[in-house]
Scaffold this active site. Structure first.
Site, PDB file in Angstrom:
ATOM      1  N   ASP A 431       0.823  -1.206   0.000  1.00 18.53           N
ATOM      2  CA  ASP A 431       0.000   0.000   0.000  1.00 18.53           C
ATOM      3  C   ASP A 431       0.858   1.257   0.000  1.00 18.53           C
ATOM      4  O   ASP A 431       1.889   1.323   0.658  1.00 18.53           O
ATOM      5  CB  ASP A 431      -0.902  -0.019   1.242  1.00 18.53           C
ATOM      6  CG  ASP A 431      -1.778   1.204   1.358  1.00 18.53           C
ATOM      7  OD1 ASP A 431      -2.603   1.420   0.457  1.00 18.53           O
ATOM      8  OD2 ASP A 431      -1.630   1.941   2.346  1.00 18.53           O
ATOM      9  N   GLU A 484       1.272  -0.434  -5.171  1.00 12.57           N
ATOM     10  CA  GLU A 484       0.354   0.676  -5.431  1.00 12.57           C
ATOM     11  C   GLU A 484       1.214   1.936  -5.434  1.00 12.57           C
ATOM     12  O   GLU A 484       1.451   2.550  -4.401  1.00 12.57           O
ATOM     13  CB  GLU A 484      -0.730   0.775  -4.355  1.00 12.57           C
ATOM     14  CG  GLU A 484      -1.741   1.872  -4.666  1.00 12.57           C
ATOM     15  CD  GLU A 484      -2.465   2.413  -3.449  1.00 12.57           C
ATOM     16  OE1 GLU A 484      -3.449   3.134  -3.639  1.00 12.57           O
ATOM     17  OE2 GLU A 484      -2.040   2.124  -2.315  1.00 12.57           O
TER      18      GLU A 484
END
Length: 776
Positions: A431, A484
């Protein structure tokens, strides 16, 4: 009396860095004889005696300098495995003395590797581990807190009294203690005292399980008690190259996929019931499904729709439901909201049994400030960077790891390996990579510090990511590591040995933004924005991309996928089908968030369920069939996945027909011979006799049509397929005369058998005609 008052006071006040120097069994010389003195500190005891393991004889202990500090001299040179009989009011209990067990689980080599940041299985050393010392079973505890004045263990076994189990500090700042006669299921915390005398109760950073929120204690767990049944899957994975495989990911938040009644507890295999965990105070009648229930319901659902992987929003323990799991306090603990560690293992096992991979969202970029977590762990900035310009995300209200500190880097790298090792997961999605690799991410001028070269890049964080990816693929070939990364950081998916970050996939955020902007437009205006559709092809081969329409796009007033679309209801559904059909034929692996397959009208609600009632309506049932068939098409056609990351896997036929908002292209398999032709019409205007050039002559079967009546479309198509015409078009010698449905995507494949049969039939006719002509 064999001890000074000062030494006793250090124990009584929790000020001794090594209580083993005072407590436990010690040899002394008295009157020329070697004897044993045993000392114990029991703050709630009225009387204590020593029970000899040899003859079970009891030796009363005497108070020394403090009414709760006891000692006893026994006329024997050595006494091991003795027990203490403790009288507390009307109750008596017999325990083994923790300070009689001096052997350490951590070796000097372990500590050296940890200090270097290279102990890849440190989670088997630090934390709480069921073990046996000198024939006595118990739990060994170890925690890194180098700047603490004292660390103790709290639990039901000592009435949460930090004076009873004080730990020993080693020269590297690791505190340890073996507590006999306890085992799995025990709740515990660390009581950390700093040099100012402030006391913090902390969960175990390496704890394998925590209590259900809002409770915060860690729980002793035996992770080796589960018997896995996925050996075939794991062996196959080792020899698989994900770049050439179909990957269609169903992104899911376990806590809001579907709920059950709080009045119907889940059953365990042994017939007992799972504890009921309410969704929220606002929904007292709803409970979360357990990992085992999800293994039955979610896995079968995902398998039926044809997805290859399930990606879970962070499953590591987190205190706040509203963080969606992205503010982690228990990095080594699957959240107890849905059951135990073994229950989560069962879920992964069941996925593998059904041919579905498991991806976990991993959050090494930041952590919350909750008092029981990592923040200010030993009274200092231990896990977070001490400079707030590096150590805090003010907009998120979270702290940033100190990636330049070896022990912190070791904690995170081992954590990534841990999920693959103990839980057999198949991938991680990392993330917010951009927030890690840039010093100035979401920070105004004056609130960030440049690196040593004067740049904005966080060099230590980038090096950490390279280390993690190198380790992942070294230990676990065939797994996924997905970034990401929302900026233009170069070479994210390039190997570490050429300077890349080492991921094997990266979310294509540019494609996502371009396509959502495009599809939110009135179709008439799309002719002026053809670049939104075509631009991603210019760079699709520069990284290994994954096309993602994730949870982030259906929250915070962004509307649902269906709600974003223009037009009347029919056009909204048709636009959704066109978007996903283009996505699944575009180069790149696929990820879509739960609920998009229905599709929902409302945004995702972390405290609600998906809008399952919509499946009562034909339009939504049609969409579910659409996604099932789309996944089947994608997974069954190598041309759509084998060369996702190579230039040779994609060819434009025509990307310039912006007047009609139509694009057409070819996707090729690795052998170059197997290919499919895709034609997309992004307006509600159908087109008859639309000509498209194709590379080979023959019959082209229409293998997919997003406008099929079965999906809720207008059922406009090409009657199963088309023969090519000898009409030069789009630089090809032959072309197809097609019917393009409104807001539709059609996919064609050359039917080689039918084409060869027709050619042979034509040759036979020509042969017969030639023979007849010769005979005449």
């Amino acid at each position: 009396m064999t001890i000074s008052a000062d030494q006793v006071n250090q124990i009584a006040w929790n000020h001794h860095h090594d209580p083993f120097q005072v407590l436990g069994s010690h040899q002394i010389e008295l009157s020329g004889k070697t004897m044993t003195v045993i000392r114990a500190y029991q703050p709630s005891a009225e009387a204590v005696s020593v029970i000899s393991p040899i003859d079970r004889k009891e030796y009363p202990m005497q108070s020394v300098h403090n009414p709760h500090f006891f000692e006893c001299v026994i006329n024997t040179p050595k006494l091991a495995n003795y027990q203490l009989k403790i009288k507390e009011g009307e109750h008596e209990r017999v325990i083994h003395d923790p300070y009689a067990f001096r052997s350490a689980k951590l070796t000097e080599f372990d500590l050296q590797l940890f200090g270097e940041g290279n102990h890849h299985r440190i989670y088997e050393k630090l934390g709480a581990h069921i073990t046996e010392v000198d024939g006595i079973k118990g739990v060994y505890f170890a925690v890194w807190a180098p700047n603490a004045r004292n660390v103790s263990i709290l639990g039901n076994f000592n009435y949460w009294d930090g004076r009873k189990h004080q730990m020993r500090k080693g020269h590297t700042g690791v505190w340890e203690l073996f507590i006999p006669d306890i085992g799995p299921g025990e709740s515990y915390k660390y009581e950390v005292k700093n040099w100012e005398g402030h006391i913090y109760e902390k969960s175990d950073p390496y704890g394998y399980q925590q209590e259900v929120r809002p409770k915060t204690a860690s729980i002793v767990v035996d992770l080796d008690s589960y018997t896995w049944n996925d050996q075939e899957w794991m062996e196959k994975r080792r020899h698989t190259d994900p770049l050439t495989q179909p990957i269609s990911v169903y992104e899911c938040h376990f806590g809001s996929w579907i709920h059950a009644s709080a009045h119907e507890p889940a059953k365990l295999p042994n017939g007992e019931t799972e504890p009921v965990v309410q969704v929220s105070e606002l929904r007292p009648d709803a409970r979360f499904l357990t990992y085992r229930e999800l293994a039955d319901r979610l896995v079968s659902y995902v398998k039926d729709l044809g997805y290859t992987h399930i990606e879970m929003l962070p499953v590591a323990e987190h205190p706040f439901d509203g963080s969606w799991g992205y503010q982690v306090t228990g990095f080594f603990a699957p959240t107890s909201r849905y059951g135990s560690a073994q229950d989560f293992m069962y879920f992964v096992d069941k996925c593998h049994e059904n041919g579905i991979g498991v991806i976990v969202d991993w959050v090494p970029g930041h952590f919350p400030k909750d008092g029981h977590g990592l923040a200010f762990f030993d009274g200092t900035h231990l896990y977070e960077h001490p400079d707030p310009r590096k150590g805090e995300h003010k907009q998120w209200g979270t702290l940033v790891f100190d990636y330049g500190r070896n022990e912190v880097r070791n904690f995170l790298a081992a954590n990534a390996l841990f999920w693959f090792d103990k839980y057999h997961i198949d991938g991680v999605r990392v993330d917010a990579v951009a927030s890690m690799v840039y010093h100035n991410y979401m920070r105004p001028d004056g609130e960030w510090v440049a690196n040593k070269y004067g740049g904005v890049e966080y060099i230590e964080a980038a090096d950490f990511l390279r280390q993690v990816n190198h380790l992942l693929f070294s230990y676990y070939p065939g797994v996924l590591s997905i970034a990401e990364e929302s900026t233009s950081w170069p070479m994210v998916t390039w190997p570490t040995y050429v300077g890349g970050l080492g991921f094997n996939f990266k979310w294509n955020m540019g494609w996502m933004h371009d396509m959502l902007d495009y599809f939110e437009m009135d179709p008439w205006f799309r002719q002026f924005h053809q670049n939104n559709v075509t631009f991603s092809i210019w760079y699709h081969h520069t990284e290994n991309y994954m096309l993602a329409l994730s949870h982030d796009e259906v929250v915070h007033c962004k509307s649902s996928i269906l709600g974003k679309m223009p037009g009347d209801n029919w056009q909204k559904f048709a636009n959704v089908r066109a978007l996903f059909a283009y996505m699944f034929t575009h180069p790149g692996k696929k990820t879509m968030f739960m609920g998009m397959e229905l599709p929902q009208w409302g945004e995702w609600d972390v405290w609600g369920d998906l809008e399952w009632h919509l499946l009562e309506f034909d339009a939504h049932q049609g969409m579910k069939r659409f996604f099932r068939d789309l996944n089947h098409l994608y997974c069954s056609e190598p041309a759509l996945y084998e060369q996702d990351c190579n230039e040779g896997g994609f060819e434009w036929i025509d990307c310039n027909d912006n007047n009609h908002s139509v694009v057409s292209f070819i996707r090729r398999a690795k052998d170059g011979k197997d290919f499919v032709v895709t034609v997309c019409n992004f307006t509600p205007q159908p087109h008859s006799h639309y000509r498209v050039g194709v590379p080979e002559p023959g019959f082209y079967t229409e293998i997919f049509n997003s406008d099929a009546g079965n999906y809720g479309g207008s059922n406009m198509g090409n009657l199963g397929g088309k023969w090519t015409d000898d009409w030069f078009f789009h630089d090809y010698q032959q072309s197809l005369d097609l019917c393009l449905p409104p807001l539709g995507v059609v996919v064609f494949q050359l039917d080689k058998k039918k084409t060869i049969a027709m050619i042979q039939e034509s040759e036979d006719v020509e042969t017969v005609e030639a023979k007849a002509k010769n005979a005449s």
